[in-house]
Design an enzyme around this catalytic site. Structure first.
Site, PDB file in Angstrom:
ATOM      1  N   ASP A 256       0.576  -1.280  -0.030  1.00 52.63           N
ATOM      2  CA  ASP A 256      -0.161   0.133  -0.422  1.00 52.63           C
ATOM      3  C   ASP A 256       0.986   1.577  -0.149  1.00 52.63           C
ATOM      4  OD1 ASP A 256      -2.214   2.037   0.419  1.00 52.63           O
ATOM      5  OD2 ASP A 256      -2.913   0.785   2.070  1.00 52.63           O
TER       6      ASP A 256
ATOM      7  N   ASP B 176      -2.443   2.165  -6.490  1.00 54.78           N
ATOM      8  CA  ASP B 176      -1.655   2.410  -5.018  1.00 54.78           C
ATOM      9  C   ASP B 176      -1.400   0.972  -4.670  1.00 54.78           C
ATOM     10  OD1 ASP B 176      -3.940   2.888  -3.637  1.00 54.78           O
ATOM     11  OD2 ASP B 176      -3.137   4.534  -2.420  1.00 54.78           O
ATOM     12  N   GLU B 177      -2.429   0.356  -4.855  1.00 56.17           N
ATOM     13  CA  GLU B 177      -2.609  -1.253  -3.606  1.00 56.17           C
ATOM     14  C   GLU B 177      -2.535  -2.312  -4.432  1.00 56.17           C
ATOM     15  OE1 GLU B 177      -5.378  -2.127  -0.020  1.00 56.17           O
ATOM     16  OE2 GLU B 177      -5.856  -0.943  -1.140  1.00 56.17           O
TER      17      GLU B 177
END
Length: 520
Positions: free
Chosen positions: A11, A105-106
């Site tokens: 993350d 983003d993860e």
């Protein structure tokens, strides 16, 4: 559950805000808030400096301004975020073929599938190397969680924030989870959390002790059984590399409620055009057209129409959306409109009626171009990646109105957003938002709207001073700070909004001397 912590969850830390701080040296260490800047805008991401003031994602922007009046408020630059995300996802795919993106983003990574790690020591080494590689490639930090299941890996990365790594050894799950809030578990939102709190259950340990039967009685069989398993640290979901997109949609929220029926029809047509553009970009067609209308009193109406076969024809989607609009009472005003397509397929069964209309239009000659109906600009749309019914919702990304003057950053323009719904477990592939009328994702100079209106944070280039970014605009002036990633804080200069030497620009790379950087 695995016997070794070989499922990794990455993350990125305050991703949008961190990208902005990396690309704008004068903002490093300062409160940065990214999102819709209009009266109805919403916070997409806040830097850790802004979070100390109580600002958080999904908060109304007006509330964020009250909490953090001296923060830097910027429009999103999704093209840049997408480019950085591709670098990060590329590093993950070097570790394993099984990478499950949840958002830009993860992502989850199965380290065993890549032959990278089969025990705790190797998994930790892989996680530390990944963090170093991301820092070298992007200049950004990410938090890593390692565990024997997806749920625990996600919990671990959250506990490791910011810029840390946490490994949960198999067999220690219950001890680690027990003191945590029930809100830590996926699927426990405000409503479920309040329901459990009324029953005296506030921690994961108390949830586990309540027993499956009691939770089923309180929450229903599906939710109760699932929560009890998670409270015990049990999660057998595999890392899945591909997720089928279920629907594609776009929507706009308006600064001022729309009352003019002609303007409403025009906005629905414009949304249909953008939706079809995203549909084609994804390589899909769809059978079901969906219209979403949120009225002045916040009541939301949804209408849908299923076609004979899947289509990606803009005329067909326009006509269907217009028919759906006729069944909606817009008396009193409309604050949000959305158009979507679901029932996706990989092929198109062209609508013969649309072909006939097109042929008639060619015979009659082109229609005269007329001005768009006057009215308020959209104030920033909600760009959301949504989860399914059985898992946690995905990340929320919000697009908003742009432009500002001085510290107050008063809105002067608007952009649009897009929404992609994901599979049943709540995951979603990263999606770039494509917009119109200066929307993020629409090309160089994101946030530069019609009439040379400059969005706070958008990239520009001056013929004399080189690359910079817009600090604010208004009263016929635009203020630009000239700096680049890796430099020190740059100087600020003010120009007329129509200065011929100032032009929109592509963002510069965060690390290295790419072509864009070399040109400045």
């Amino acid at each position: 559950m695995r016997s070794a912590p070989t499922i990794l969850h990455l993350d990125m830390d305050a991703f949008y805000a961190s990208v902005e701080q990396a690309s704008k040296p004068s903002l490093r260490g300062k409160a940065v808030i990214v999102g819709g800047l209009g009266p109805r805008g919403v916070v997409a991401t806040a830097s850790y400096e802004a979070r100390r003031f109580g600002v958080h994602s999904a908060m109304p922007m007006a509330q964020a301004r009250r909490l953090c009046p001296n923060g830097a408020y910027l429009i999103p630059r999704f093209r840049l975020y997408q480019a950085v995300s591709e670098i990060v996802m590329g590093l993950l795919r070097e570790l394993s073929p099984l990478v499950e993106p949840l958002s830009l983003d993860e992502a989850f990574v199965d380290l065993e599938a890549g032959g990278v790690a089969f025990d705790s020591a190797a998994a930790r080494a892989a996680g530390e190397q990944l963090r170093a590689d991301i820092r070298a490639a992007t200049g950004l930090s990410g938090s890593v969680g390692l565990a024997g299941s997806k749920m625990l890996a996600k919990v671990a990365s959250e506990e490791a924030k910011p810029a840390g790594l946490l490994l949960i050894e198999p067999g220690t799950e219950r001890e680690l989870l027990a003191p945590m809030s029930v809100r830590t578990l996926p699927g426990v939102g405000p409503v479920t959390g309040q329901h459990l709190r009324r029953a005296g259950i506030t921690t994961v340990g108390e949830l586990a002790e309540a027993g499956e039967d009691e939770l089923v009685r309180m929450l229903g069989r599906s939710h109760g059984v699932g929560l009890h398993r998670m409270a015990l640290g049990l999660d057998d979901r595999p890392v899945v590399a591909e997720r089928d997109t279920k629907s594609v949609s776009v929507e706009d929220t308006f600064d001022v409620d729309l009352h003019d029926r002609v303007r409403i029809r025009y906005e629905v047509q414009r949304l249909a055009d953008r939706c079809v553009g995203r549909l084609r970009d994804s390589g899909h067609s769809g059978r079901t057209i969906v219209l979403k209308v949120r009225r002045y009193d916040f009541s939301t109406l949804t209408r849908s129409e299923t076609l004979r076969g899947p289509t990606d024809d803009v005329a067909v989607v326009r006509e269907a959306a217009a028919r759906l609009l006729e069944s909606v009472d817009t008396t009193g005003g409309v604050r949000l409109l959305g158009v979507g397509v679901s029932g996706l397929a990989d092929y198109t069964q062209e609508d013969l009626f649309a072909f006939a209309l097109a042929a008639e239009g060619e015979e009659a000659g082109p229609a005269p171009a007329g001005p768009a109906p006057a009215g308020p600009d959209p104030a920033g749309a909600d760009g959301v990646v949504e989860g399914g019914s059985d898992g946690p919702a995905g990340a929320v990304g919000v697009l908003g109105a742009v432009g500002a003057s001085g510290a107050g950053l008063d809105p002067v323009g608007g952009v649009g957003g897009a929404q992609v719904s994901a599979g049943a477990d709540g995951s979603a592939a990263a999606a770039e938002v494509h917009g119109a009328d200066g929307a993020p994702g629409s090309g160089p100079g994101e946030g530069v709207g019609v009439g040379r209106r400059w969005g706070a944070g958008s990239d520009v280039r001056h013929a004399v001073y080189g690359a910079g970014w817009v600090q604010g605009s208004g009263v016929g002036r635009v203020t630009v700070r000239f700096e680049r990633p890796g430099s020190g804080p740059g100087r600020v200069r003010t120009f007329r909004v129509d200065d011929p030497e100032l032009a929109p620009s592509d963002p510069l790379p965060l690390v290295g001397d790419g072509p864009a950087a070399a040109a400045g």
